[in-house]
Design an enzyme around this catalytic site. Sequence first.
Site, short mmCIF file in Angstrom:
data_model
loop_
_atom_site.label_atom_id
_atom_site.label_comp_id
_atom_site.label_asym_id
_atom_site.label_seq_id
_atom_site.Cartn_x
_atom_site.Cartn_y
_atom_site.Cartn_z
N THR A 194 -3.32 10.50 -7.30
CA THR A 194 -2.69 9.42 -6.55
C THR A 194 -1.45 9.90 -5.80
O THR A 194 -0.58 10.56 -6.37
CB THR A 194 -2.30 8.28 -7.50
OG1 THR A 194 -3.46 7.84 -8.21
CG2 THR A 194 -1.71 7.11 -6.72
N LYS A 207 -6.22 9.45 -3.85
CA LYS A 207 -6.04 8.00 -3.77
C LYS A 207 -4.67 7.74 -3.15
O LYS A 207 -3.65 8.18 -3.69
CB LYS A 207 -6.12 7.37 -5.16
CG LYS A 207 -5.85 5.87 -5.18
CD LYS A 207 -6.12 5.31 -6.57
CE LYS A 207 -5.70 3.87 -6.68
NZ LYS A 207 -6.05 3.28 -7.99
N LYS A 252 -1.72 5.25 -2.02
CA LYS A 252 -1.10 3.95 -2.14
C LYS A 252 -0.59 3.52 -0.76
O LYS A 252 0.07 4.31 -0.06
CB LYS A 252 0.06 3.98 -3.13
CG LYS A 252 -0.38 4.22 -4.58
CD LYS A 252 -1.09 3.02 -5.15
CE LYS A 252 -1.34 3.17 -6.64
NZ LYS A 252 -2.00 1.97 -7.21
N ASP A 307 -5.44 2.26 -1.80
CA ASP A 307 -5.12 1.12 -2.65
C ASP A 307 -3.94 0.37 -2.05
O ASP A 307 -2.83 0.89 -1.99
CB ASP A 307 -4.78 1.62 -4.06
CG ASP A 307 -4.54 0.49 -5.04
OD1 ASP A 307 -4.67 -0.69 -4.65
OD2 ASP A 307 -4.22 0.78 -6.21
N GLU A 356 -9.08 -0.48 -2.09
CA GLU A 356 -8.86 -1.20 -3.34
C GLU A 356 -7.87 -2.34 -3.14
O GLU A 356 -6.80 -2.14 -2.57
CB GLU A 356 -8.34 -0.22 -4.40
CG GLU A 356 -8.38 -0.73 -5.81
CD GLU A 356 -7.90 0.33 -6.79
OE1 GLU A 356 -7.61 -0.03 -7.94
OE2 GLU A 356 -7.82 1.52 -6.41
N ASP A 373 -9.12 -4.81 -8.13
CA ASP A 373 -8.27 -4.34 -9.22
C ASP A 373 -7.51 -5.52 -9.81
O ASP A 373 -7.89 -6.06 -10.84
CB ASP A 373 -7.31 -3.25 -8.73
CG ASP A 373 -6.46 -2.68 -9.87
OD1 ASP A 373 -6.60 -3.12 -11.02
OD2 ASP A 373 -5.63 -1.79 -9.61
N LYS A 432 -9.80 -1.32 -16.19
CA LYS A 432 -8.67 -0.70 -16.87
C LYS A 432 -8.54 -1.28 -18.27
O LYS A 432 -8.62 -2.50 -18.45
CB LYS A 432 -7.36 -0.93 -16.10
CG LYS A 432 -7.28 -0.26 -14.75
CD LYS A 432 -5.95 -0.59 -14.07
CE LYS A 432 -5.82 0.07 -12.71
NZ LYS A 432 -4.58 -0.36 -12.01
N CYS A 440 -6.27 3.52 -14.50
CA CYS A 440 -5.26 3.61 -15.54
C CYS A 440 -3.92 3.18 -14.98
O CYS A 440 -3.72 3.07 -13.78
CB CYS A 440 -5.16 5.04 -16.09
SG CYS A 440 -4.48 6.24 -14.89
N ASP A 491 -10.16 7.40 -11.97
CA ASP A 491 -8.75 7.51 -11.58
C ASP A 491 -7.92 7.55 -12.87
O ASP A 491 -7.28 6.57 -13.24
CB ASP A 491 -8.36 6.33 -10.70
CG ASP A 491 -6.91 6.39 -10.25
OD1 ASP A 491 -6.34 7.51 -10.23
OD2 ASP A 491 -6.34 5.34 -9.92
#
Length: 335
Positions: free
Chosen positions: A132, A154, A156, A182, A208, A231, A253, A281, A303
Amino acid sequence: MPFAPAPAASLTVRLERFPIRGSFRISRGAKTEAAVLVAELRDADGRVGRGECVPYARYGESTEGVAAAMEAMTEAFARGMGRRALANAMPAGAARNALDCALWDLEACRTGQPAWQLAGLAPPEPVVTAFTLSIDAPEAMAAAARAVARPLLKLKLAGDGADLDRVAAVHDAAPASRLIVDANEGWGPRDLATLPDAFARLGVEMIEQPLPAGADDALIGFKGPVRLGADESAHGLDGLEELARRYQVVNVKLDKTGGLTEALAVKARAQSLGLDVMVGCMVATSLSMAPALLLAQGADYVDLDGPLLLERDREPGLIYEGARLLPGGGVWGGL
């Protein structure tokens, strides 16, 4: 799934803090440490089972509140409460996750069987985890992508007008890396209308949680070039059918489902509905990742990079070889 009788056990709950390497920023804010709660269940013969959780303020959780909810189960564990009774006694969330995983770990210690075998699963194999990149300026995210050189990144995003620049910069800096992004509920309708087409041209495979969980009805019937993942909109078994009308991927998760027990059921039900599964996670240690590694077997996206974002993991911990997460280390459940 079998529910073995549980022994009487004493419960201890403690707060542990692990510094994050630099800082970790998503659309809702930044943090510089992972505050985790650890549950320990000790039976009369001194065998110990452990579980870890991360309280999530997005769902109204705090370390104090989650710790109190866990400690309220002390007498029930002293009477031999098992996983089925725990699921009936507590709502899904971080508190139940730590306790459920501690029960799995204690059962593995008592029986000499690893948790994967107790759950009726095949032996776990290595998985490739995403890495991430937290929100930053496009050039900083590009530099981070070059530095880590991971096969699956990934990103953000923030919904602040610079997300396309961020993705383009990372794509140029790491052209061999697969990309997922995400938004953490940070987008509005205009972002949804304009960004997916541009992201598809940059190779983004999945977006996401683009819209806030309470505003994702707008995704019903939405046809875009990039798959959408749930999510914050996804929790436990309830509501999966509705999610399948809005999303193509669901992020499972343990801190949301309330532990491995329900997470395994959520994964199976999601797949039966035709949803792809991502196993995600919070920023946490290997004690959180180990039970999630069982869930990650056969998932479409993994992830589980939490420990890689910390200055130090707990010891013993799981084994990371670059982007590969391997069973082993002895941290939980006989892995």
